[in-house]
Design a protein around this motif. Structure first.
Motif, PDB file in Angstrom:
ATOM      1  N   SER A 281      18.659 -29.417 -20.355  1.00  0.00           N
ATOM      2  CA  SER A 281      19.399 -28.758 -21.433  1.00  0.00           C
ATOM      3  C   SER A 281      18.806 -27.365 -21.640  1.00  0.00           C
ATOM      4  N   PRO A 282      19.547 -26.461 -22.302  1.00  0.00           N
ATOM      5  CA  PRO A 282      18.975 -25.146 -22.600  1.00  0.00           C
ATOM      6  C   PRO A 282      17.690 -25.225 -23.417  1.00  0.00           C
ATOM      7  N   ASP A 283      17.647 -26.132 -24.399  1.00  0.00           N
ATOM      8  CA  ASP A 283      16.445 -26.243 -25.228  1.00  0.00           C
ATOM      9  C   ASP A 283      15.243 -26.717 -24.416  1.00  0.00           C
ATOM     10  N   TYR A 284      15.427 -27.722 -23.570  1.00  0.00           N
ATOM     11  CA  TYR A 284      14.315 -28.225 -22.761  1.00  0.00           C
ATOM     12  C   TYR A 284      13.777 -27.122 -21.845  1.00  0.00           C
ATOM     13  N   THR A 285      14.682 -26.391 -21.203  1.00  0.00           N
ATOM     14  CA  THR A 285      14.258 -25.326 -20.293  1.00  0.00           C
ATOM     15  C   THR A 285      13.521 -24.232 -21.052  1.00  0.00           C
ATOM     16  N   MET A 286      14.065 -23.838 -22.211  1.00  0.00           N
ATOM     17  CA  MET A 286      13.429 -22.783 -22.996  1.00  0.00           C
ATOM     18  C   MET A 286      12.059 -23.222 -23.493  1.00  0.00           C
ATOM     19  N   GLU A 287      11.911 -24.498 -23.820  1.00  0.00           N
ATOM     20  CA  GLU A 287      10.600 -25.014 -24.231  1.00  0.00           C
ATOM     21  C   GLU A 287       9.561 -24.809 -23.127  1.00  0.00           C
ATOM     22  N   GLN A 288       9.950 -25.070 -21.872  1.00  0.00           N
ATOM     23  CA  GLN A 288       9.013 -24.903 -20.758  1.00  0.00           C
ATOM     24  C   GLN A 288       8.645 -23.432 -20.559  1.00  0.00           C
ATOM     25  N   ILE A 289       9.626 -22.545 -20.681  1.00  0.00           N
ATOM     26  CA  ILE A 289       9.373 -21.105 -20.534  1.00  0.00           C
ATOM     27  C   ILE A 289       8.428 -20.618 -21.632  1.00  0.00           C
ATOM     28  N   VAL A 290       8.691 -21.049 -22.865  1.00  0.00           N
ATOM     29  CA  VAL A 290       7.835 -20.649 -23.982  1.00  0.00           C
ATOM     30  C   VAL A 290       6.422 -21.183 -23.805  1.00  0.00           C
ATOM     31  N   GLU A 291       6.294 -22.401 -23.284  1.00  0.00           N
ATOM     32  CA  GLU A 291       4.972 -22.988 -23.093  1.00  0.00           C
ATOM     33  C   GLU A 291       4.131 -22.171 -22.116  1.00  0.00           C
ATOM     34  N   VAL A 292       4.764 -21.624 -21.092  1.00  0.00           N
ATOM     35  CA  VAL A 292       4.033 -20.761 -20.150  1.00  0.00           C
ATOM     36  C   VAL A 292       3.442 -19.566 -20.894  1.00  0.00           C
TER      37      VAL A 292
ATOM     38  N   HIS B  11      12.610 -17.311 -30.980  1.00  0.00           N
ATOM     39  CA  HIS B  11      11.631 -16.639 -31.846  1.00  0.00           C
ATOM     40  C   HIS B  11      10.223 -16.802 -31.289  1.00  0.00           C
ATOM     41  N   GLN B  12       9.876 -18.033 -30.878  1.00  0.00           N
ATOM     42  CA  GLN B  12       8.557 -18.263 -30.299  1.00  0.00           C
ATOM     43  C   GLN B  12       8.365 -17.444 -29.027  1.00  0.00           C
ATOM     44  N   ALA B  13       9.410 -17.342 -28.217  1.00  0.00           N
ATOM     45  CA  ALA B  13       9.317 -16.538 -26.988  1.00  0.00           C
ATOM     46  C   ALA B  13       8.994 -15.088 -27.316  1.00  0.00           C
ATOM     47  N   GLY B  14       9.645 -14.545 -28.351  1.00  0.00           N
ATOM     48  CA  GLY B  14       9.419 -13.151 -28.714  1.00  0.00           C
ATOM     49  C   GLY B  14       8.036 -12.877 -29.262  1.00  0.00           C
TER      50      GLY B  14
ATOM     51  N   ALA C  10       8.603  -9.135 -29.353  1.00  0.00           N
ATOM     52  CA  ALA C  10       9.162  -8.440 -28.188  1.00  0.00           C
ATOM     53  C   ALA C  10       9.035  -6.927 -28.344  1.00  0.00           C
ATOM     54  N   PRO C  11       7.807  -6.387 -28.376  1.00  0.00           N
ATOM     55  CA  PRO C  11       7.615  -4.956 -28.640  1.00  0.00           C
ATOM     56  C   PRO C  11       8.255  -4.043 -27.605  1.00  0.00           C
ATOM     57  N   ALA C  12       8.522  -4.532 -26.392  1.00  0.00           N
ATOM     58  CA  ALA C  12       9.197  -3.718 -25.384  1.00  0.00           C
ATOM     59  C   ALA C  12      10.706  -3.920 -25.415  1.00  0.00           C
ATOM     60  N   GLY C  13      11.216  -4.586 -26.467  1.00  0.00           N
ATOM     61  CA  GLY C  13      12.650  -4.692 -26.670  1.00  0.00           C
ATOM     62  C   GLY C  13      13.326  -5.712 -25.773  1.00  0.00           C
ATOM     63  N   GLN C  14      14.646  -5.573 -25.666  1.00  0.00           N
ATOM     64  CA  GLN C  14      15.425  -6.483 -24.829  1.00  0.00           C
ATOM     65  C   GLN C  14      16.229  -5.705 -23.801  1.00  0.00           C
ATOM     66  N   SER C  15      16.566  -6.388 -22.716  1.00  0.00           N
ATOM     67  CA  SER C  15      17.353  -5.790 -21.646  1.00  0.00           C
ATOM     68  C   SER C  15      18.386  -6.808 -21.181  1.00  0.00           C
ATOM     69  N   THR C  16      19.263  -6.372 -20.275  1.00  0.00           N
ATOM     70  CA  THR C  16      20.261  -7.278 -19.716  1.00  0.00           C
ATOM     71  C   THR C  16      20.596  -6.845 -18.299  1.00  0.00           C
ATOM     72  N   GLN C  17      21.375  -7.659 -17.628  1.00  0.00           N
ATOM     73  CA  GLN C  17      21.780  -7.380 -16.250  1.00  0.00           C
ATOM     74  C   GLN C  17      23.236  -7.777 -16.064  1.00  0.00           C
ATOM     75  N   MET C  18      23.952  -7.004 -15.262  1.00  0.00           N
ATOM     76  CA  MET C  18      25.303  -7.396 -14.887  1.00  0.00           C
ATOM     77  C   MET C  18      25.479  -7.252 -13.377  1.00  0.00           C
ATOM     78  N   ILE C  19      26.254  -8.156 -12.815  1.00  0.00           N
ATOM     79  CA  ILE C  19      26.492  -8.179 -11.375  1.00  0.00           C
ATOM     80  C   ILE C  19      27.669  -7.264 -11.061  1.00  0.00           C
ATOM     81  N   VAL C  20      27.491  -6.425 -10.046  1.00  0.00           N
ATOM     82  CA  VAL C  20      28.498  -5.442  -9.667  1.00  0.00           C
ATOM     83  C   VAL C  20      29.168  -5.882  -8.372  1.00  0.00           C
ATOM     84  N   GLY C  21      30.481  -5.960  -8.374  1.00  0.00           N
ATOM     85  CA  GLY C  21      31.211  -6.229  -7.142  1.00  0.00           C
ATOM     86  C   GLY C  21      31.647  -7.661  -6.942  1.00  0.00           C
ATOM     87  N   ALA C  22      31.293  -8.556  -7.881  1.00  0.00           N
ATOM     88  CA  ALA C  22      31.729  -9.946  -7.751  1.00  0.00           C
ATOM     89  C   ALA C  22      33.117 -10.151  -8.336  1.00  0.00           C
ATOM     90  N   ASP C  23      33.522  -9.261  -9.249  1.00  0.00           N
ATOM     91  CA  ASP C  23      34.858  -9.351  -9.836  1.00  0.00           C
ATOM     92  C   ASP C  23      35.569  -8.007  -9.659  1.00  0.00           C
TER      93      ASP C  23
END
Length: 415
Positions: A119-130, A158-161, A219-232
């Motif tokens: 689930s999203p929560d289970y996966t996020m828990e593992q990422i936060v634990e790292v 929130h914990q991740a940030g 998250a002092p360095a802020g947030q970013s995102t990514q988009m795929i170019v050319g798939a649509d």
């Protein structure tokens, strides 16, 4: 399935992470080690090189927690139906790898993403634990960038940030229609809602730290995102408009563009070939025009071809805009305001700032300007100096081939 050792997992999950482009550590500050006992600061599997605005090369361990996923996004090599070799790290294995690489001075930080497992929560828990273990158990002071999951519980985000320098949420595709077609299990409103929540947390943290120095950083360095170019079917004009909207609404530090790459056992709805790599490069150049050269999104979009909405591949968008707006040139280097100089093809931000300082003391010649840029060839039709005026050059019908880059330079991108 045979048990994999740590090196085999690293080989699989580092290779799987290469499709994520949103990996740079610009915008953060160095963490001080309490009592001088913290770990602190580069080639091997999983190491990527990002560049900060000041030119520093920053090495990061770039891996996935797992390449297994419950989603079946058409464009993703790690989708549920993909026939790839699967692997999964435990949280402590990622911690161990990060510390080992860091102690050997191979890396300066960690970029961690993941497929969705259980689930999203289970996966996020593992990422936060790292991130938690690195910061709290090992006093790790290096850079951490976590890819967050829009559907995860806000408390986990929130914990991740609190532990990461930067968080990112991928919008995946430039248009809502493209996302619905190629990733029907993902929701554009949920993604943007999560990005809005991140923005508010970052702003609240900044306000709190202005009042209380002891307030925790988020998250002092802020947030970013990514988009795929050319798939649509999104055009470059669509992509520029989308990026501008994301910057304006969510205060992003960066939008990353990743050219679609055909994958094994690809879905029939995907294109058979990847777009030219130069297209991705032109979009990054367009992005820089908005971020550093004071171009409005409309001006950048205006550099695209009127009929197709695509940026020209043989010239950069700044030159394309200048050729469309001949009436704005030539610009007098000794009198023009900064905004006008920033629109001169071939002049970068640093060169313009140096011109503004130098011309206070002397009238600048073409040779003076040439010393501040790579090539004066592109400049000459658009610039007036004390000893140069392009009397007929700027009106020539064949100006474009005269200022376009050499064919050999284009071949490098085509390759």
């Amino acid at each position: 399935m045979a048990q994999l050792d740590l090196r085999e997992k690293l080989e699989i999950l580092a290779d799987a992470a290469k499709y994520d482009a949103s990996c740079a550590s610009s915008g953060t500050s160095k963490r001080k080690s309490s009592g001088g006992k913290g770990l602190g600061s580069t080639e091997g599997m999983g190491i990527c090189h990002a560049y900060a605005p000041d030119g520093r090369c920053i090495s990061l361990l770039k891996i996935l927690l797992t390449n297994s996923c419950v989603f079946d996004c058409h464009y993703c090599i790690n989708r549920k139906s993909s026939n790839v070799r699967r692997a999964r790290f435990t949280a402590q294995e990622v911690v161990r790898l990060t510390l080992d690489f860091y102690r050997r001075n191979y890396i300066e930080g960690l970029f961690l993403s993941s497929g969705i497992i259980r689930s999203p929560d289970y996966t996020m828990e593992q990422i936060v634990e790292v991130a938690r273990s690195l910061r709290e158990d090992h006093d790790f002071r290096g850079y951490i960038h976590l890819k967050t999951i829009p559907d995860a519980d806000p408390g986990l985000i929130h914990q991740a940030g609190l532990h990461a320098d930067r968080l990112s949420i991928n919008v995946e595709l430039p248009t809502v229609a493209g996302l619905a077609r190629l990733a029907p299990e993902k929701s554009a409103p949920r993604i943007e809602g999560a990005m809005g929540d991140l923005k508010r947390e970052i702003e609240d943290s900044g306000d709190a730290r202005k009042r209380y120095r002891s307030a925790p950083k988020f998250a002092p360095a802020g947030q970013s995102t990514q988009m795929i170019v050319g798939a649509d079917a999104a055009t470059d004009r669509d992509i520029v408009g989308r990026a501008a909207g994301l910057y304006g609404r969510f205060g992003l530090r960066r939008v990353y563009y990743s050219a679609f790459s055909p994958i094994p056992d690809a879905s029939a709805v995907l294109p058979l070939q990847r777009p030219p790599l130069i297209r991705e490069h032109r979009l990054y150049q367009s992005d820089w025009l908005m971020r550093f050269y004071d171009y409005s999104p409309g001006e950048v979009a205006d550099a695209a071809d009127t009929a197709t909405g695509m940026m020209p591949l043989d010239i950069d968008p700044k030159l394309a805009w200048a050729l469309k707006h001949r009436d704005s040139f030539p610009v007098d280097v000794n009198t023009a305001p900064r905004q006008a100089l920033l629109r001169v093809p071939g002049l970068g931000v640093k060169a313009v700032d140096r011109i503004l300082v130098s011309r206070r003391w002397r009238r600048m010649t073409l040779a003076d300007v040439a010393r501040l840029t790579v090539s004066v060839k592109k400049l000459k039709p658009f610039l007036i100096t004390s000893d140069w005026r392009p009397t007929l050059l700027a009106d020539r019908a064949d100006l474009r081939p005269l200022v376009a880059p050499p064919a050999k330079q284009m071949e490098l991108f085509a390759a």
